[in-house]
Design an enzyme around this catalytic site. Structure first.
Site, PDB file in Angstrom:
ATOM      1  N   PRO A 242       0.825  -1.212   0.000  1.00 38.00           N
ATOM      2  CA  PRO A 242       0.000   0.000   0.000  1.00 38.00           C
ATOM      3  C   PRO A 242       0.857   1.259   0.000  1.00 38.00           C
ATOM      4  O   PRO A 242       2.019   1.243   0.413  1.00 38.00           O
ATOM      5  CB  PRO A 242      -0.794  -0.118   1.322  1.00 38.00           C
ATOM      6  CG  PRO A 242      -0.686  -1.550   1.725  1.00 38.00           C
ATOM      7  CD  PRO A 242       0.613  -2.043   1.203  1.00 38.00           C
ATOM      8  N   PRO A 243       0.289   2.382  -0.465  1.00 44.65           N
ATOM      9  CA  PRO A 243       1.026   3.654  -0.411  1.00 44.65           C
ATOM     10  C   PRO A 243       1.369   4.016   1.031  1.00 44.65           C
ATOM     11  O   PRO A 243       0.615   3.732   1.955  1.00 44.65           O
ATOM     12  CB  PRO A 243       0.021   4.669  -1.004  1.00 44.65           C
ATOM     13  CG  PRO A 243      -0.961   3.854  -1.771  1.00 44.65           C
ATOM     14  CD  PRO A 243      -1.048   2.531  -1.070  1.00 44.65           C
ATOM     15  N   THR A 248      10.409   3.872  -0.250  1.00 46.20           N
ATOM     16  CA  THR A 248      11.561   4.733  -0.509  1.00 46.20           C
ATOM     17  C   THR A 248      12.505   4.737   0.689  1.00 46.20           C
ATOM     18  O   THR A 248      13.733   4.695   0.529  1.00 46.20           O
ATOM     19  CB  THR A 248      11.102   6.170  -0.818  1.00 46.20           C
ATOM     20  OG1 THR A 248      10.146   6.146  -1.888  1.00 46.20           O
ATOM     21  CG2 THR A 248      12.279   7.047  -1.224  1.00 46.20           C
ATOM     22  N   HIS A 454     -19.250 -10.468  19.925  1.00 44.06           N
ATOM     23  CA  HIS A 454     -18.786 -11.091  18.684  1.00 44.06           C
ATOM     24  C   HIS A 454     -17.399 -11.727  18.881  1.00 44.06           C
ATOM     25  O   HIS A 454     -17.191 -12.907  18.554  1.00 44.06           O
ATOM     26  CB  HIS A 454     -18.738 -10.025  17.581  1.00 44.06           C
ATOM     27  CG  HIS A 454     -18.391 -10.556  16.230  1.00 44.06           C
ATOM     28  ND1 HIS A 454     -19.325 -10.764  15.238  1.00 44.06           N
ATOM     29  CD2 HIS A 454     -17.195 -10.928  15.701  1.00 44.06           C
ATOM     30  CE1 HIS A 454     -18.735 -11.236  14.163  1.00 44.06           C
ATOM     31  NE2 HIS A 454     -17.431 -11.345  14.412  1.00 44.06           N
ATOM     32  N   GLU A 455     -16.446 -10.961  19.425  1.00 41.56           N
ATOM     33  CA  GLU A 455     -15.086 -11.477  19.598  1.00 41.56           C
ATOM     34  C   GLU A 455     -15.036 -12.554  20.673  1.00 41.56           C
ATOM     35  O   GLU A 455     -14.260 -13.521  20.558  1.00 41.56           O
ATOM     36  CB  GLU A 455     -14.124 -10.335  19.937  1.00 41.56           C
ATOM     37  CG  GLU A 455     -13.973  -9.293  18.837  1.00 41.56           C
ATOM     38  CD  GLU A 455     -13.579  -9.894  17.505  1.00 41.56           C
ATOM     39  OE1 GLU A 455     -12.773 -10.856  17.478  1.00 41.56           O
ATOM     40  OE2 GLU A 455     -14.076  -9.418  16.466  1.00 41.56           O
TER      41      GLU A 455
END
Length: 644
Positions: A242-243, A248, A454-455
């Protein structure tokens, strides 16, 4: 009238071009006076950065565009030594046969091959231009100049002067632009990134890329010491991710680690030079510069910009793209090799790249740079905070920074330091860091409880089915920022090898995937859209597992197998659709049974998670054991046990 003046200036030679012509005329004067005499000269330039200016001036002096033999062959050759230096002798002789006047530029005469030496008549040196050269050139151009101004111009590289002193621009104005340069000789050297930033050893969050880089660094150091042949060193790598993930920075850190120059390039930089010929020339110049600086690294950003010759073959631009890619292939894999030059490409879209660019000898390895994990995000933040002391355990930061890239974290660090400075302190507090993270809407108490349920469902079913050691369970306190694809909760089991997974193993994974949805149905009466959605969501993962069990691994009613796991296409098969749905429903029911049996543990874990946001695997085990023990004790009392 103004337009006529503009046209006249455009036709007038630049001051730098005239200065180069004066230097060349001085060393080539005998031959310029007798154009009928043939010669082949090696011209050594003290200011190699201006080679293209000298080349243009030489073409003009020798009238290269107007000299042809009766057969239509050019009789004037003006070139750089590296373009013909390593050619086979037969090719060199054939190239020079029709040539009457040849000027070959170089900066290191000791690197000229023996074959080329044999065909040269003489060699001369062109020193850097003097103040007198600038004064004479200005006089011939009728350009007003003062003696002091000529001396100032002579202090700068000719290439730099050519940019500032364009035709029609007064010398005084050009000098004003040049005066802003602190080091007049800086551009005389090939353009390379100065050493700045971290070394590879101190980088965090790079995974496989860092491991590869450290091995390459060791190989380059061995090569520099003469202990390793270049044939045993990797030629290059393509970094994709991803950006903002620091591709660099990785190249800079690698260059820092082995203390070699880094040259930065991109398709956009090369394209900005002009038309196709200019682009290809700029591309070759970078590799020419790298050849002089070797060992060095050439970093090519936005590598996907070159495209692929496989796509849009009937487009009117296809020939242009083909020429560019072919030119890049020549630079990456020249016939003479590219010893001492590592090429690193960076892309956000690896699928758009021509496969030929990724073959051995070119960018022969591809490495993904993923978004940094929690530990890496802490180390990246510490690096960017620099000398500032921190007073935080980073727990809230880890959850608040999920989905952030290295570039995002660098900005968080800058803002946190600024908040500390406003207080007159060099200590960054937790509130400084959290304030620097772009704001998110907090989850309501109901939303937080739903995520916790949920978790908790995932955790309990995963432990019951023995899917491996549970590392942690966590939920977010805030909604993701706009554009972020970050889960609101996380249940992490230590992964086991999937090499020999059985049908029972995959069914257990499938059941655990659906356990969050099952917990919501059991506790809250129904599930939310959070269970589905994009790639990586519970329902998508569960569907993919069920689909592979039926169609790829032979666990269904048929042993017929497809290697292509295109979910959308395969689910158009009604028979397969029904089989996948049956597996999903069976696993959902299994999860419901497990959670109904352990309902007290589910409720206790959900409440603890709502309050504490994150729990270790050990803490989860303790909560489940305590809740299960309490339930057993209550059941014993309810059945009359324990009474005297």
């Amino acid at each position: 009238m103004d337009f006529e003046l503009y046209k006249r200036d455009a036709r007038r030679p630049s001051l730098a071009l005239k200065v180069a012509a004066i230097g060349l005329r001085r060393v080539l004067r005998p031959f310029l006076r007798h154009p009928e005499a043939s010669f082949r000269a090696l011209v050594v330039l003290d200011d190699w950065s201006a080679v293209d200016i000298y080349r243009q001036a030489c073409n003009t002096l020798l009238e290269a565009d107007n000299n042809y033999d009766p057969a239509g062959n050019r009789t004037v050759l003006v070139t750089k030594a590296f373009e013909i230096n390593d050619q086979p002798s037969a090719s060199m002789v054939a190239k020079l046969r029709p040539i009457r006047h040849a000027v070959i530029f170089c900066d290191k005469p000791e690197e000229i091959s023996q074959h080329l030496r044999l065909v040269l008549d003489f060699d001369v040196s062109v020193p850097k231009p003097t103040a007198a050269d600038f004064a004479r050139a200005a006089e011939r151009l009728s350009l007003p100049i003062k003696p002091g101004e000529a001396e100032q111009l002579a202090a700068f590289p000719l290439e730099t002067v050519s940019l500032a002193a364009r035709p029609g621009r007064p010398v005084a104005r050009a000098l004003k632009s040049l005066a802003s340069m602190q080091d007049p000789d800086a551009e005389a050297k090939p353009q390379a990134q100065s050493k700045r930033g971290p070394n590879l050893e101190t980088l965090a969050g790079y995974g496989e890329a860092r491991d590869w880089g450290l091995q390459l660094a060791a190989d380059i150091l061995a090569y520099k010491q003469g202990k390793l042949e270049w044939a045993d060193v990797d030629r290059g790598v393509l970094l994709h991710g991803p950006p903002g993930t620091g591709k660099t920075m990785f190249a800079q850190a690698l260059a820092n680690t082995v203390d070699i120059p880094l040259l930065l390039a991109s398709a956009a930089r090369w394209q900005s030079e002009g038309h196709l010929g200019d682009l290809l020339k700029a591309m070759r110049d970078v590799f020419d510069r790298a050849n002089r600086l070797r060992p060095c690294i050439v970093f090519i950003d936005e590598f996907d910009s070159f495209g692929s010759r496989r796509f849009n073959v009937h487009s009117q631009h296809h020939d242009y793209k083909r020429h560019v890619i072919n030119g890049l292939l020549e630079c990456l894999d020249p016939s003479e090799g590219r010893e001492g030059i590592i090429v690193i490409g960076a892309t956000n879209d690896i699928d758009a790249i021509d496969p030929a660019l990724l073959r051995p000898g070119r960018l022969e390895k591809t490495v993904a740079i993923e978004l940094p994990d929690g530990d890496a995000r802490i180390e990246i933040l510490k690096h960017h905070l620099g000398d500032y002391e921190t007073k935080t355990d980073f727990r809230e930061y880890v959850f608040g920074s999920r989905g952030m890239t290295g570039a995002d974290i660098a900005k968080v660090a800058r803002d946190a330091r600024r908040f500390a400075r406003r207080r007159g302190s060099t200590v960054v507090l937790e509130e400084d860091i959290l304030a620097a993270i772009p704001s998110r809407l907090p989850l309501t108490s109901d939303q937080r409880y739903r995520v916790a349920v949920h978790e908790a469902g995932h955790a309990i079913v995963g432990l019951t089915l023995d899917l491996g050691p549970l590392e942690m369970v966590a939920i977010a306190s805030h909604l993701p920022r706009e554009g972020e694809e970050v889960a609101l909760g996380l249940t992490g089991f230590q992964p086991a090898s999937a090499a020999f997974s059985t049908e029972a193993d995959l069914t257990a994974k499938l059941t655990m995937c659906l356990a969050g949805l099952a917990a919501e149905k059991l506790v809250l009466g129904g599930h939310s859209v959070a269970s589905g959605g994009g790639p990586g969501s519970d329902l998508v993962r569960a569907t993919e597992i069920a689909l592979m069990m039926e169609r790829s691994f032979g666990f269904g009613t048929s042993l017929a197998t497809e290697a292509d796991n295109n979910t959308a296409r395969q689910l158009h098969d009604e028979t397969l659709d029904r089989a996948v749905e049956a597996r999903l429903q069976a696993s959902l029911n299994s999860a419901l049974v497990i959670l109904e049996t352990g309902r007290s543990a589910l409720d206790a874990l959900a409440l603890a998670l709502t309050e504490r946001l994150a729990l270790t695997g050990e803490a989860v085990q303790e909560i489940i054991s305590e809740a299960s023990g309490k339930k057993a004790h209550e059941a014993k009392i309810g059945s009359g046990g324990g009474r005297s």
